[in-house]
Scaffold this active site. Sequence first.
Site, PDB file in Angstrom:
ATOM      1  N   HIS A 315       0.859  -1.186   0.000  1.00 25.43           N
ATOM      2  CA  HIS A 315       0.000   0.000   0.000  1.00 25.43           C
ATOM      3  C   HIS A 315       0.890   1.229   0.000  1.00 25.43           C
ATOM      4  CE1 HIS A 315      -3.184   2.798   1.135  1.00 25.43           C
ATOM      5  NE2 HIS A 315      -4.020   1.861   0.733  1.00 25.43           N
ATOM      6  N   ASP A 372      -8.056  -5.241   0.027  1.00 28.35           N
ATOM      7  CA  ASP A 372      -8.529  -6.123  -1.040  1.00 28.35           C
ATOM      8  C   ASP A 372      -8.162  -7.585  -0.831  1.00 28.35           C
ATOM      9  OD1 ASP A 372      -9.802  -4.226  -2.745  1.00 28.35           O
ATOM     10  OD2 ASP A 372      -7.830  -3.420  -3.214  1.00 28.35           O
TER      11      ASP A 372
HETATM   12  C1  SDX Z   1      -6.323   0.092  -2.834  1.00 27.94           C
HETATM   13  O1  SDX Z   1      -4.398   4.454  -1.870  1.00 27.94           O
HETATM   14  C2  SDX Z   1      -5.410   3.949  -1.291  1.00 27.94           C
HETATM   15  O2  SDX Z   1      -5.819   4.403  -0.259  1.00 27.94           O
HETATM   16  C3  SDX Z   1      -6.059   2.801  -2.027  1.00 27.94           C
HETATM   17  C4  SDX Z   1      -7.063   1.926  -1.252  1.00 27.94           C
HETATM   18  C5  SDX Z   1      -8.377   2.665  -0.987  1.00 27.94           C
HETATM   19  O3  SDX Z   1      -9.084   2.285  -0.065  1.00 27.94           O
HETATM   20  O4  SDX Z   1      -8.712   3.580  -1.750  1.00 27.94           O
HETATM   21  O5  SDX Z   1      -6.518   1.485  -0.018  1.00 27.94           O
HETATM   22  C6  SDX Z   1      -7.480   0.706  -2.086  1.00 27.94           C
HETATM   23  O6  SDX Z   1      -6.087   0.494  -3.948  1.00 27.94           O
HETATM   24  C7  SDX Z   1      -5.493  -0.972  -2.171  1.00 27.94           C
HETATM   25  C8  SDX Z   1      -4.316  -1.446  -3.021  1.00 27.94           C
HETATM   26  C9  SDX Z   1      -4.759  -2.543  -3.964  1.00 27.94           C
HETATM   27  N1  SDX Z   1      -3.709  -2.944  -4.896  1.00 27.94           N
HETATM   28  C10 SDX Z   1      -3.064  -4.101  -4.835  1.00 27.94           C
HETATM   29  O7  SDX Z   1      -3.260  -4.896  -3.916  1.00 27.94           O
HETATM   30  C11 SDX Z   1      -2.126  -4.381  -5.975  1.00 27.94           C
HETATM   31  C12 SDX Z   1      -0.813  -4.903  -5.472  1.00 27.94           C
HETATM   32  N2  SDX Z   1      -0.122  -3.843  -4.800  1.00 27.94           N
HETATM   33  C13 SDX Z   1       0.819  -3.025  -5.491  1.00 27.94           C
HETATM   34  O8  SDX Z   1       0.754  -2.960  -6.853  1.00 27.94           O
HETATM   35  C14 SDX Z   1       1.294  -1.785  -4.737  1.00 27.94           C
HETATM   36  O9  SDX Z   1       1.681  -2.198  -3.472  1.00 27.94           O
HETATM   37  C15 SDX Z   1       0.377  -0.552  -4.653  1.00 27.94           C
HETATM   38  C16 SDX Z   1      -0.114  -0.103  -6.028  1.00 27.94           C
HETATM   39  C17 SDX Z   1      -0.816  -0.827  -3.771  1.00 27.94           C
HETATM   40  C18 SDX Z   1       1.202   0.601  -4.026  1.00 27.94           C
HETATM   41  O10 SDX Z   1       2.157   1.004  -4.927  1.00 27.94           O
HETATM   42  P1  SDX Z   1       3.345   2.000  -4.531  1.00 27.94           P
HETATM   43  O11 SDX Z   1       3.006   2.847  -3.398  1.00 27.94           O
HETATM   44  O12 SDX Z   1       3.750   2.696  -5.783  1.00 27.94           O
HETATM   45  O13 SDX Z   1       4.446   0.991  -4.044  1.00 27.94           O
HETATM   46  P2  SDX Z   1       5.807   0.759  -4.743  1.00 27.94           P
HETATM   47  O14 SDX Z   1       5.582   0.314  -6.131  1.00 27.94           O
HETATM   48  O15 SDX Z   1       6.629   1.996  -4.571  1.00 27.94           O
HETATM   49  O16 SDX Z   1       6.402  -0.445  -3.933  1.00 27.94           O
HETATM   50  C19 SDX Z   1       7.543  -0.366  -3.172  1.00 27.94           C
HETATM   51  C20 SDX Z   1       8.313  -1.627  -3.392  1.00 27.94           C
HETATM   52  C21 SDX Z   1       8.702  -1.851  -4.862  1.00 27.94           C
HETATM   53  O17 SDX Z   1       9.875  -2.647  -4.844  1.00 27.94           O
HETATM   54  P3  SDX Z   1      11.328  -1.925  -5.095  1.00 27.94           P
HETATM   55  O18 SDX Z   1      11.226  -1.267  -6.441  1.00 27.94           O
HETATM   56  O19 SDX Z   1      11.504  -0.954  -3.976  1.00 27.94           O
HETATM   57  O20 SDX Z   1      12.292  -3.058  -5.072  1.00 27.94           O
HETATM   58  O21 SDX Z   1       7.527  -2.782  -3.040  1.00 27.94           O
HETATM   59  C22 SDX Z   1       7.323  -3.591  -4.188  1.00 27.94           C
HETATM   60  C23 SDX Z   1       7.576  -2.685  -5.390  1.00 27.94           C
HETATM   61  O22 SDX Z   1       7.923  -3.441  -6.534  1.00 27.94           O
HETATM   62  N3  SDX Z   1       5.916  -4.017  -4.145  1.00 27.94           N
HETATM   63  C24 SDX Z   1       5.490  -5.257  -4.369  1.00 27.94           C
HETATM   64  C25 SDX Z   1       4.109  -5.235  -4.175  1.00 27.94           C
HETATM   65  N4  SDX Z   1       3.728  -3.983  -3.846  1.00 27.94           N
HETATM   66  C26 SDX Z   1       4.837  -3.234  -3.831  1.00 27.94           C
HETATM   67  N5  SDX Z   1       6.148  -6.373  -4.711  1.00 27.94           N
HETATM   68  C27 SDX Z   1       5.394  -7.498  -4.866  1.00 27.94           C
HETATM   69  N6  SDX Z   1       4.066  -7.542  -4.699  1.00 27.94           N
HETATM   70  C28 SDX Z   1       3.392  -6.410  -4.345  1.00 27.94           C
HETATM   71  N7  SDX Z   1       2.072  -6.443  -4.178  1.00 27.94           N
END
Ligand code: SDX
Length: 438
Positions: A315, A372
């Site tokens: 998140h 989710d």
């Molecule tokens: C919602 O914002 C809100 O408030 C949203 C929400 C709401 O109520 O409105 O809470 C609802 O949208 C919940 C989120 C649902 N999405 C998912 O579950 C999809 C999977 N999650 C990711 O795609 C991700 O974690 C996000 C989109 C939720 C957040 O993205 P960010 O803030 O841009 O995080 P990031 O890409 O900067 O991640 C940091 C690191 C990265 O690795 P590095 O580049 O530092 O090595 O963590 C990794 C990312 O690649 N990472 C993951 C991951 N989520 C982040 N790696 C594997 N699996 C994941 N799910």
Amino acid sequence: MNVKAAKTTDATVTVTDNSTGKTFDLPVLGGTLGPRAIDVRKLYAETGMFTYDPGFTSTASCESEITYIDGDVGILRHRGYSIEELAENSDYLEVCHLLLYGDLPNADRKQEFEATILRHTMVHEQLLYLYRGFRRDAHPMAIMVGVVGAMSAFYHDSIDIDDPTHRMISAHRMIAKMPTIAAMAYKFSVGQPFTYPRNDLSYAENFLHMTFAVPTEEYIVRPSVAKAMDRIFILHADHEQNASTSTVRLAGSSGANPFACIAAGISSLWGPAHGGANEAVLNMLNEIGSKERIPEYLEKAKNKDDPFRLMGFGHRVYKNYDPRAAVLRQSTHEVLEELGIDDPLLELAMELERIALEDEYFVERKLFPNVDFYSGIILSAIGFPTSMFTVLFALARTVGWVAQWKEMIEDPSQRIGRPRQIFTGEAERNFITLKDRL
Ligand code: SDX
């Protein structure tokens, strides 16, 4: 209710442009809680420079009194009330009142508010023809975007955004009609007749009735299922400036009508990185299939060359357990037990969570289950197909979108949203006539 506008603190931040040696003092603003913010509104006028923040990781786009999140600790509060207390003791329409008006209603006011919402649950009969124009196999989110966008064509008597009464009527209409619209999207996709709303039922009961009742037999809503549905609605009601809410605010900043803005929010929510993740979680769990394959999928999630990510994990704001996921995890157990369902996907989800939370990659990046992760399992148990999961998120989030839209319109400092850019394209080129182009 006291209006608590962001205040200028005693602190300033000094920026030095090393190329010229000039320094600039920037004011620092503070709210009731949460990090302070550097006020960069005059930065461009004074320095000729923009700030650069793709994804808005360090940018507060507005002031808001509605929802507070402390992502490091895992706190979520609406108008000061914790999500855990609201989920335990309140009901969705009370939470709608809280988000829209700023306070929980007293008993009289609650009755009045419920009556107002119930008065608006039917949709214009002509809307039925709009549904019939869609393909039966259309994704219900596609139908939602179209139908909600079309609402401004049906309810144009309440879209003067400068009129506070119009704003409130639109808000009530949207909260009231969204369950009807969502249930109709479902009914259309399964080829069953639309079910009219029943105002003798609670908000959640009525939605379940419109979704699952058929004309041939009586449909009795199980109180435990209605309670679980209502709790799911509460947990999704608002979440400050997430992607879809920011979309609603940006669309609304131009003066667009609220129905158009909410349709924009629904479009943004649909993406798998946002509200579409609940559908993606179930698809992912089905794909993983068994506990033995969890390590293989965790490796895929960690591999930067593989687009696979663990859906329902991570998140932007929570660097701790999403408090909504904790409530949903508990509710999932309760509902499955109550319905006598032994869903192997729940076992799989819990094992996936356990292994991921011990894995160095997830620990280092503070990736925890989000809202989710468990919602799909509970929604499946209630009987919803995966394609409806994000629709339910949109239904519940509508009050948050509307409350945030209203707050923005009523904010005297509101201006059209217009981010800038760092231009990296060709500086200037001479036109080449077609015959001379290579
Ligand atoms: C919602 O914002 C809100 O408030 C949203 C929400 C709401 O109520 O409105 O809470 C609802 O949208 C919940 C989120 C649902 N999405 C998912 O579950 C999809 C999977 N999650 C990711 O795609 C991700 O974690 C996000 C989109 C939720 C957040 O993205 P960010 O803030 O841009 O995080 P990031 O890409 O900067 O991640 C940091 C690191 C990265 O690795 P590095 O580049 O530092 O090595 O963590 C990794 C990312 O690649 N990472 C993951 C991951 N989520 C982040 N790696 C594997 N699996 C994941 N799910």
